[in-house]
Design a protein around this motif. Structure first.
Motif, mmCIF file in Angstrom:
data_model
loop_
_atom_site.group_PDB
_atom_site.id
_atom_site.type_symbol
_atom_site.label_atom_id
_atom_site.label_comp_id
_atom_site.label_asym_id
_atom_site.label_seq_id
_atom_site.Cartn_x
_atom_site.Cartn_y
_atom_site.Cartn_z
ATOM 1 N N ARG A 678 0.634 -1.232 -0.218
ATOM 2 C CA ARG A 678 0.029 -0.096 0.244
ATOM 3 C C ARG A 678 1.018 1.433 -0.238
ATOM 4 N N ALA A 679 0.698 2.174 -0.086
ATOM 5 C CA ALA A 679 1.239 3.256 -0.387
ATOM 6 C C ALA A 679 1.754 3.805 1.323
ATOM 7 N N GLU A 680 1.072 3.964 2.266
ATOM 8 C CA GLU A 680 1.397 4.507 3.658
ATOM 9 C C GLU A 680 2.780 3.465 3.352
ATOM 10 N N LEU A 684 4.853 6.149 0.644
ATOM 11 C CA LEU A 684 4.141 7.832 1.126
ATOM 12 C C LEU A 684 5.122 6.994 3.094
ATOM 13 N N ASN A 702 3.156 0.736 10.282
ATOM 14 C CA ASN A 702 2.748 0.160 8.625
ATOM 15 C C ASN A 702 3.412 -1.072 9.800
ATOM 16 N N LEU A 808 -2.130 13.396 -2.106
ATOM 17 C CA LEU A 808 -3.754 11.930 -1.326
ATOM 18 C C LEU A 808 -4.443 11.553 -1.880
ATOM 19 N N MET A 811 -4.333 10.033 -5.137
ATOM 20 C CA MET A 811 -3.652 8.067 -5.030
ATOM 21 C C MET A 811 -4.992 7.527 -4.196
ATOM 22 N N LEU A 813 -6.243 7.830 -1.588
ATOM 23 C CA LEU A 813 -5.944 7.398 0.493
ATOM 24 C C LEU A 813 -7.145 8.228 1.066
ATOM 25 N N LEU A 814 -8.009 8.985 0.337
ATOM 26 C CA LEU A 814 -8.457 9.828 1.797
ATOM 27 C C LEU A 814 -10.124 9.219 1.918
ATOM 28 N N PRO A 818 -8.667 0.547 3.587
ATOM 29 C CA PRO A 818 -7.695 -0.041 2.690
ATOM 30 C C PRO A 818 -6.855 -1.084 1.783
ATOM 31 N N GLN A 821 -7.782 0.374 -1.932
ATOM 32 C CA GLN A 821 -6.755 1.016 -2.037
ATOM 33 C C GLN A 821 -6.066 0.610 -2.714
ATOM 34 N N ARG A 823 -2.094 -0.765 -4.908
ATOM 35 C CA ARG A 823 -0.545 -0.682 -4.201
ATOM 36 C C ARG A 823 -0.035 -0.936 -5.668
#
Length: 864
Positions: A678-680, A684, A702, A808, A811, A813-814, A818, A821, A823
């Motif tokens: 995932r982006a987090e 990110l 994470n 964000l 992407m 993410l808001l 999850p 979202q 990958r």
């Protein structure tokens, strides 16, 4: 010129040229020079002293002159009339005047040219109006050299290079000299060799070139080319020129190409569009909080407080017999205050200074890329984003940057010095705590240096007006937004194969002057965008460095190209290239050395500390003088406090470098998974830009437990120099023997930390394959080489992001969960034509693959 209206009825008697008589051996009527000598008095047909001719211009072929019986109406007299000089002024005066004044030869040359090239006002001496009109076809510009060249081209014989009768052409004994284009686009013929010898005594100096004056522009003139006029800006005039400014060379107007960009700032954007619309584009002056005045104020206040405390203790101990009486115990709070608290306070200042220095490393490359000067931007893409280690200084930037970094490295020694700051002295039969004078004033000097360095750094960053940053570039996603609109991505294709930074530097040698900021079309089309790009007009390009000499890159010629332009590593195995690089702390040799050394030292420490004969609790002999002397200095107390603290400091700094390396590479390890991340967890992840405890918290969220543990241990290992410096103290036994006794709680904590240190090194062995990359990712060029692929650059998630919230939101993410979202993965895309690894979206098999325009033109989809 227009020759249709010439009056063919007008005929004049031909005048013989006394300077160039016909050779008796050659019947040719060719003259040896087309342009008439301005030093000849044509009215009297009397030869005069010749004027110096351009010495750098070779001979040029001369068309034949008409015979004596033919009127010279269409010859040089028609197009190049004699110089109009009053008969009262002798022609020799010009030459004699220059010789008398010792004026250089080049100045005489220009003076002669000025006399020969007359403007339209001097054409009144022509024979008829028709000739006057022919002479001013281009007012203000002497077109005689071009007419001469046209006549020469028309009259030249194809075989011999001359026109005329066969006998004159066949009997030519001398080869035809070449034609040289002079500085003002004229074709000149120097005088005879015999005439040139007359000027041999004259000093041969180059002409004095006029000094151009430039208008202030973002693209200031850089390294001037010695062979061309460096007009990169608009010239305002010429200073110090011995000739009129109208004679100075002027730059040719450059045609603006559709692909060319031009850099923009807020003022230029406001002039192009309304002020209200320009305000919608955020200013590029972002600075992280730790580089702002408030942060520097905290560090300066801390330094001032430490200085005040040190000077008070030193002065009070000197004027009075010590500070406070010693209680006689090394386990109470008093012992903690005098032997461990100073190191803890110094550790806070040291960590804060290191965080500021680390942020400088991270921001300076972007600051250089936003500069208006190409020399400053040169090399910014290859500058380290992170300090490799504070165990050895790494200096970057200007004096206002590297001086604070150097002082930050110097104050590492404050931890061992603070450990030996206080000792006990005997005052009237009572042991009393006192400050060691030499140590105290050494610390004062170090903290004064840190205070001055902080002021220097604060003044520098306070004066920065353009950093080129919309927000803090803490993660990979922040860098992607900078290159999403770039026009330099084509140069990064294939750079994933490069194994070293020197090879990457050579492959990207055309990217030396790239710039970060707002851009617009140079031809006036509407639109502004933020990107790391290049104007592509080659006006700001720097000369290529000697890569072969500087970096040892072998370059071989192959036709019009060089083998250095090709990727010499492309022939290797793709698997080998993909997993070639590994961070230094995870390589087999380095890791084995660290683990084995740590195990041996730890085992020896345990054996020595707990054997019955050498049990640490019973103390040991110091083998040095323990009694305090002048300035409250005790050799035994100083050695056994300074040395353990120094060893602990080295261990802490060494592991700090290991922790930073893992934090830098963890996002890439997450992207290297088979399912991506995932982006987090990847794009990110900002572990490398976090503070010590902050990185632990982010990594734990994470699920990156390796990073969380190593980051936490890196902070805890700071206790090694703190506790090690206050672990031993010289005490007297009841029998009068002096021995060094340890503080057992501090010693137990140190042993536990050393065991954790060893286990952390052992824990580096498993799971190292995910950290393997084709090359390092410690500078912008190395990172961008994995980001500048077509899949990522065409992703709409990073287009036109003016704030980080916009990025964000795009992407995804808001909103959503999850699981829904997107990958991201580091690998080769399904439609990648070059087979190079890069960061891209991880697509499912059920998703439709995007069809590119190139695939449509080929008539199908590339399934490779």
């Amino acid at each position: 010129m227009n020759f249709h209206n010439l009056n063919f009825d007008y005929v004049e008697q031909h005048r013989a040229n006394p300077q160039y008589p016909a050779s008796p051996s050659s019947p040719s009527n060719h003259s040896d020079a087309i342009l008439r000598d301005p030093n000849l008095d044509y009215a009297s047909s009397r030869p005069a002293s010749p004027s110096p001719q351009p010495t750098v211009i070779p001979w040029a072929p001369t068309p034949p002159s008409p015979s004596d019986s033919t009127p010279e109406f269409y010859g040089p007299d028609r197009l190049f009339p004699p110089t109009l000089i009053p008969p009262s002024v002798p022609r020799e005066s010009t030459y004699q005047r220059f010789r008398a004044q010792n004026i250089p030869f080049g100045t005489m040359e220009r003076e002669a040219d000025m006399e020969g090239q007359m403007n339209a006002d001097m054409l009144t001496g022509f024979r008829d109006e028709l000739v006057r009109e022919a002479g001013v076809v281009t007012p203000g510009v002497d077109d005689s050299p071009y007419i001469h060249y046209a006549i020469e081209a028309l009259t030249r014989d194809r075989d011999t290079g001359y026109s005329g009768n066969d006998s004159s052409s066949s009997n030519a004994a001398t080869p035809i000299p070449p034609v040289l284009l002079s500085r003002d686009m004229g074709y000149y013929h120097p005088p005879r060799v015999q005439e040139q010898r007359q000027y041999a005594p004259l000093p041969m100096q180059p002409p004095i070139l006029p000094t151009p004056v430039y208008r202030h522009d973002d693209r200031a003139p850089e390294q001037p080319d010695p062979f061309e006029w460096p007009f990169s800006g608009e010239p305002l005039g010429l200073q110090g020129s011995p000739v009129p400014s109208s004679w100075a060379p002027r730059p040719k107007p450059k045609t603006i190409q559709p692909h060319e960009w031009r850099p923009m700032n807020r003022d230029a954007m406001a002039d192009s569009i309304s002020q209200e619309k320009a305000s919608g584009y955020p200013p590029l002056h972002f600075l992280p909080w730790i580089l702002r005045p408030a942060s520097f104020t905290i560090l300066m206040v801390s330094c001032l407080a430490m200085l005040a405390a040190l000077m008070y203790c030193a002065v009070h101990s000197q004027l009075n017999p010590g500070l406070v009486p010693f209680t006689g115990s090394i386990y109470g709070s008093q012992y903690f205050v005098f032997r461990m608290l100073p190191q803890l306070l110094a550790a806070f200042i040291l960590i804060y200074a290191q965080c500021i220095a680390t942020s400088m490393f991270r921001i300076v490359p972007f600051l250089r890329l936003a500069s208006n000067q190409a020399q400053i931007r040169d090399g910014a893409l290859f500058q380290d984003l992170y300090p490799k280690s504070f165990l050895w200084p790494r200096l970057i930037g200007t004096r206002k940057i590297w001086v604070p970094i150097l002082v930050t490295w110097l104050i590492n020694i404050t931890l061992p010095l603070q450990s030996s700051l206080f000792t006990v002295i005997l005052v009237d039969g009572v042991w009393t705590w006192a400050a060691v004078q030499g140590v105290a004033w050494t610390l004062v000097a170090l903290y004064v240096a840190l205070l001055v360095a902080t002021v220097i750094a604060a003044s520098f960053w306070l004066g920065v007006r353009n950093t080129g940053l919309l927000w803090d570039p803490r993660s990979l996603a922040d860098i992607i937004t900078m290159v999403s609109e770039t026009n330099t991505a084509v140069d990064y294709q294939g750079t994933q194969r490069t194994g070293t930074r020197d090879r990457l530097r050579f492959a990207l040698r055309r990217r030396r002057s790239d710039r970060l900021g707002y851009w617009a079309w140079k031809d006036g089309r509407s639109g502004f965008w933020y990107a790391l790009g290049n104007s592509m007009d080659h006006e700001n390009s720097l000369p290529f460095p000697d890569i072969q000499a500087k970096h040892g890159v072998k370059i071989e010629k192959d036709g019009d190209f060089t083998l250095g332009d090709r990727d010499v590593e492309a022939a290797g195995s793709q698997h080998h290239i993909r997993y070639r690089y590994l961070p230094w702390c995870m390589r087999n040799n380095q890791l084995l050395y660290l683990v084995v050394t740590a195990f041996i030292l730890l085992l020896a420490l345990f054996v020595v500390s707990f054997l019955p004969s050498t049990h640490i609790s019973t103390g040991f002999l110091p083998w040095l003088l323990a009694a305090p002397g002048q300035g409250a200095f005790s050799a035994a107390d100083f050695l056994y406090s300074f040395l353990p603290s120094l060893v602990g400091l080295i261990l802490w700094l060494l592991f700090q470098a290991v922790d930073l390396s893992i934090r830098v590479h963890q996002p890439w390890a997450a992207l290297s998974g088979t399912r991506g991340a995932r982006a987090e967890e990847s794009l990110l992840a900002d572990y490398a830009a976090c503070l010590p405890i902050q990185s632990t918290i982010h990594a734990a969220k994470n699920g990156h437990w390796r990073v969380a543990v190593t980051s936490l241990l890196s902070t805890l290992f700071l206790l090694l120099p703190v506790l090690g410096g206050g672990m031993f103290m010289a005490l007297t036994r009841p029998g009068g023997e002096v021995r060094m006794y340890p503080n057992m709680p501090a010693f137990a904590i140190i042993l536990a930390l050393l065991v954790l240190y060893f286990l952390a090194l052992v824990g580096m062995f498993p799971g190292r394959k995910a950290f393997r990359l084709p090359h390092a990712v410690t500078c912008l060029a190395e990172i961008i080489s994995f980001l500048a692929n077509e899949d990522l650059l065409t992703d709409l998630a990073f287009k036109q992001c003016r704030t980080k919230e916009d990025m964000l939101l795009k992407m995804g993410l808001l909103h959503g969960t999850p699981e829904t979202q997107p990958r991201w993965i580091f690998g080769v895309g399904p439609a990648s034509a070059d087979g190079m690894p890069g960061v891209r979206r991880a697509r499912r098999f059920t998703e439709k693959r995007p069809i590119r325009k190139s695939q449509i033109r080929r008539g199908g989809r590339n399934m490779a």
